[in-house]
Design a protein around this motif. Structure first.
Motif, PDB file in Angstrom:
ATOM      1  N   LYS A 158       0.828  -1.178   0.000  1.00  0.00           N
ATOM      2  CA  LYS A 158       0.000   0.000   0.000  1.00  0.00           C
ATOM      3  C   LYS A 158       0.880   1.252   0.000  1.00  0.00           C
ATOM      4  O   LYS A 158       1.842   1.343   0.768  1.00  0.00           O
ATOM      5  CB  LYS A 158      -0.893  -0.014   1.242  1.00  0.00           C
ATOM      6  N   ALA A 159       0.547   2.202  -0.863  1.00  0.00           N
ATOM      7  CA  ALA A 159       1.275   3.464  -0.899  1.00  0.00           C
ATOM      8  C   ALA A 159       0.912   4.312   0.314  1.00  0.00           C
ATOM      9  O   ALA A 159      -0.204   4.195   0.855  1.00  0.00           O
ATOM     10  CB  ALA A 159       0.939   4.232  -2.182  1.00  0.00           C
ATOM     11  N   THR A 160       1.830   5.136   0.739  1.00  0.00           N
ATOM     12  CA  THR A 160       1.561   6.020   1.876  1.00  0.00           C
ATOM     13  C   THR A 160       1.267   7.414   1.365  1.00  0.00           C
ATOM     14  O   THR A 160       1.582   7.752   0.225  1.00  0.00           O
ATOM     15  CB  THR A 160       2.764   6.059   2.832  1.00  0.00           C
ATOM     16  N   HIS A 161       0.648   8.239   2.203  1.00  0.00           N
ATOM     17  CA  HIS A 161       0.330   9.605   1.823  1.00  0.00           C
ATOM     18  C   HIS A 161       0.688  10.521   2.975  1.00  0.00           C
ATOM     19  O   HIS A 161       0.880  10.097   4.110  1.00  0.00           O
ATOM     20  CB  HIS A 161      -1.146   9.740   1.437  1.00  0.00           C
ATOM     21  N   LYS A 162       0.727  11.810   2.700  1.00  0.00           N
ATOM     22  CA  LYS A 162       1.054  12.800   3.730  1.00  0.00           C
ATOM     23  C   LYS A 162      -0.149  13.142   4.539  1.00  0.00           C
ATOM     24  O   LYS A 162      -1.244  13.174   4.136  1.00  0.00           O
ATOM     25  CB  LYS A 162       1.604  14.073   3.078  1.00  0.00           C
TER      26      LYS A 162
END
Length: 162
Positions: A158-162
């Motif tokens: 899963k990609a992370t976000h800010k």
């Protein structure tokens, strides 16, 4: 008695080797390429027949059209294009390579002028894996097709976000 033990041990080892060799035998669908057109003058028809694999939707095939060349330190590639075309009335596709085999190169100065043999290619392309149909190519007679099977390295992350 010792001879019987050695004979039985040898038999067990040979059976194990035979079974492991059988596991490595790849299974293929029946090859059918009669419906594909004949190669035009100066070209040849080549194909890739992929073995039956588990989870074929997870696999991709990266293919390279090119030729072995003696090259220096510059980056080289072959000029041309690869077009995907359909076999009329069948719904199958094939790849038509348009190239004169001419190379383009960077123009760096190579201090040692040493040349090495390298497989120089057109821009590589990726297609889906499908063991039921061969990948058929029409390429100039002086070029060849090489490929590799791309497999997923691991599960999706899963990609992370800010």
């Amino acid at each position: 008695m010792k001879f019987i033990k050695i004979a039985l041990t040898s038999l067990v080892i040979m059976t194990g080797v035979s079974l492991s060799a059988q596991k490595k035998i790849e299974k293929f669908e029946k090859l059918e390429i009669e419906m594909f057109p004949k190669a035009k003058e100066g070209y040849k028809q080549v194909y890739i027949q992929l073995p039956i694999a588990k989870n074929e939707n997870d696999l991709k095939v990266e293919y390279f059209v090119g030729a072995d060349r003696m090259v220096d330190c510059n980056q080289q590639s072959i000029m041309g294009s690869i077009k995907k075309k359909d076999v009329e009335g069948w719904g199958y596709s094939y790849f038509d390579v348009d190239s004169k085999g001419e190379s383009m190169t960077t123009l760096m100065g190579c201090p040692d002028q040493k040349k090495t043999k390298k497989f120089v290619t057109l821009q590589p392309e990726i297609t889906r894996y499908n063991s039921r149909l061969p990948l058929v190519f029409y390429i100039p007679k002086d070029l060849e097709v090489r490929y590799r099977i791309l497999k997923p390295e691991s599960d999706l992350k899963k990609a992370t976000h800010k």
